[in-house]
Design an enzyme around this catalytic site. Structure first.
Site, short mmCIF file in Angstrom:
data_model
loop_
_atom_site.label_atom_id
_atom_site.label_comp_id
_atom_site.label_asym_id
_atom_site.label_seq_id
_atom_site.Cartn_x
_atom_site.Cartn_y
_atom_site.Cartn_z
N HIS A 9 49.47 8.28 28.29
CA HIS A 9 51.21 6.45 28.49
C HIS A 9 50.40 5.97 27.00
O HIS A 9 51.08 5.34 26.81
CB HIS A 9 50.34 6.19 29.82
CG HIS A 9 51.66 6.50 31.23
ND1 HIS A 9 53.26 7.16 30.58
CD2 HIS A 9 50.85 7.03 32.02
CE1 HIS A 9 53.09 7.47 31.70
NE2 HIS A 9 51.73 7.99 32.90
N HIS A 40 46.97 4.11 40.57
CA HIS A 40 47.87 5.80 39.41
C HIS A 40 47.66 5.04 38.02
O HIS A 40 46.92 5.44 37.26
CB HIS A 40 49.21 5.09 40.04
CG HIS A 40 50.11 6.64 39.62
ND1 HIS A 40 51.10 6.64 39.87
CD2 HIS A 40 49.67 7.74 38.85
CE1 HIS A 40 51.36 7.63 39.69
NE2 HIS A 40 50.24 8.20 38.85
N GLU A 45 46.19 9.28 32.43
CA GLU A 45 46.87 8.67 32.28
C GLU A 45 47.00 7.33 30.47
O GLU A 45 47.51 7.08 29.89
CB GLU A 45 46.44 7.54 32.85
CG GLU A 45 46.92 7.41 34.82
CD GLU A 45 48.32 7.61 35.00
OE1 GLU A 45 48.83 6.74 34.45
OE2 GLU A 45 48.09 8.63 35.59
#
Length: 313
Positions: free
Chosen positions: A179, A97, A175
């Protein structure tokens, strides 16, 4: 028998996870494209685990801050929605993920640098103050990986970092943008005066894979007799005990369908050194599981048409 993904760990790690430089041929002479940050200044810094410091971290390139509670997150999906286009799931493995920098209190930041925003469909679409997060409309991040000569990395990501109902590269872009831009050890300044554009992007992808290798969820569960099944169900405690027996901590398990279908796992860590290369100390989850606490939970099988044997084994 160990899963295909775990068997591939050593060979892949030796070649690419640690950011090995690659050569791209030009009409003149080879150009070295590196993904390493410049951590020479960290050699004289005191060592510590993130979130365990008692004073402010002076060099934020040396330890992730304030996002020092690092989560390595994985999906258990049963389909991709793009099977007809060859986007399949790896047999005998969960999928990546992402790698998330939660603050030490469990809160988190997101989309911290608009200049490094590659997400074509930001989620959330705007900040709490109403500021819109502009959708990226340029070439996919897979083209950046290709420009760095990292075919090995691209192949691995297409095997193990799988999106659902959208191209894989959209998930990778999401992602990184959401992040990595909030992780201090991926700040552009940490790469020094010789920074090459998008070097940090490649470095994040390598780091996410390196962390993924530390937690072979399929193998950890299978070793405790827990395998995907459309007939047998399990209890949350069984999943938790299987992982704790090998990591020393209880991760977060996520479930759909009112807590009855297993779908994800998050491993919580403090990191000694950088998020890219440091040692991960596994911790108990700070988030309550969304799975049924006492009732049956299904760990569903995938259809043969949705998964494939991974390459190079």
């Amino acid at each position: 028998m160990l899963s295909a993904r775990f068997s591939f760990l050593l060979s892949f790690a030796a070649v690419s996870v640690f950011g090995a430089s690659n050569l791209t041929e030009t009409c003149q002479e080879p150009v070295v494209l590196s993904s390493f940050p410049d951590l020479t200044s960290c050699l004289t810094q005191p060592g510590l685990y993130s979130c365990e410091n008692t004073t402010a971290i002076q060099n934020t390139c040396c330890s992730p801050t304030p996002g020092g509670l690092v989560l390595q997150t994985q999906f258990w999906s049963t389909y991709t929605g793009l099977e007809t286009k060859g986007q399949l799931l790896p047999k005998g493995s969960w999928t990546i993920h992402g790698l998330w920098p939660d603050n030490c209190d469990g809160s988190f930041e997101q989309y911290c640098d608009p200049n490094r925003q590659f997400d074509p469909a930001p989620s959330p679409a705007k900040f709490p103050n109403g500021t819109v997060i502009s959708a990226y409309k340029g070439p996919g991040v897979d083209t950046i990986v290709e420009k760095f000569g990292r075919g090995d990395l691209l192949d691995y990501m297409n095997d193990y970092w799988i999106n659902q109902n959208a191209p894989n590269q959209d998930l990778w872009a999401h992602e990184f943008s959401k992040h990595a831009t909030c992780t201090s050890t991926f700040d552009i300044a940490c790469y020094g005066a010789k920074y090459q554009k998008n070097q940090d992007l490649i470095n994040y992808f390598d780091a996410a894979i390196r962390a993924f290798h530390q937690y072979p969820t399929y193998d950890l569960l299978a070793a405790a007799g827990i395998v995907p099944s459309n007939k047998t169900t399990y209890k949350l405690e069984q999943f938790q005990n299987a992982i704790k027996a090998q990591t020393g901590a209880v991760p977060y398990f996520g479930c759909t369908q009112n807590g009855t279908i297993l779908s994800e796992v998050w491993y919580f860590n403090h990191v000694y050194g950088t998020e890219q290369y440091g040692t991960y100390k596994t911790l108990d989850s700070t988030s309550k599981s969304s799975c049924n606490a006492t009732g049956p939970i299904q760990y569903p099988e995938r259809s043969a048409k949705s998964e494939h044997e991974v390459r190079g084994l």
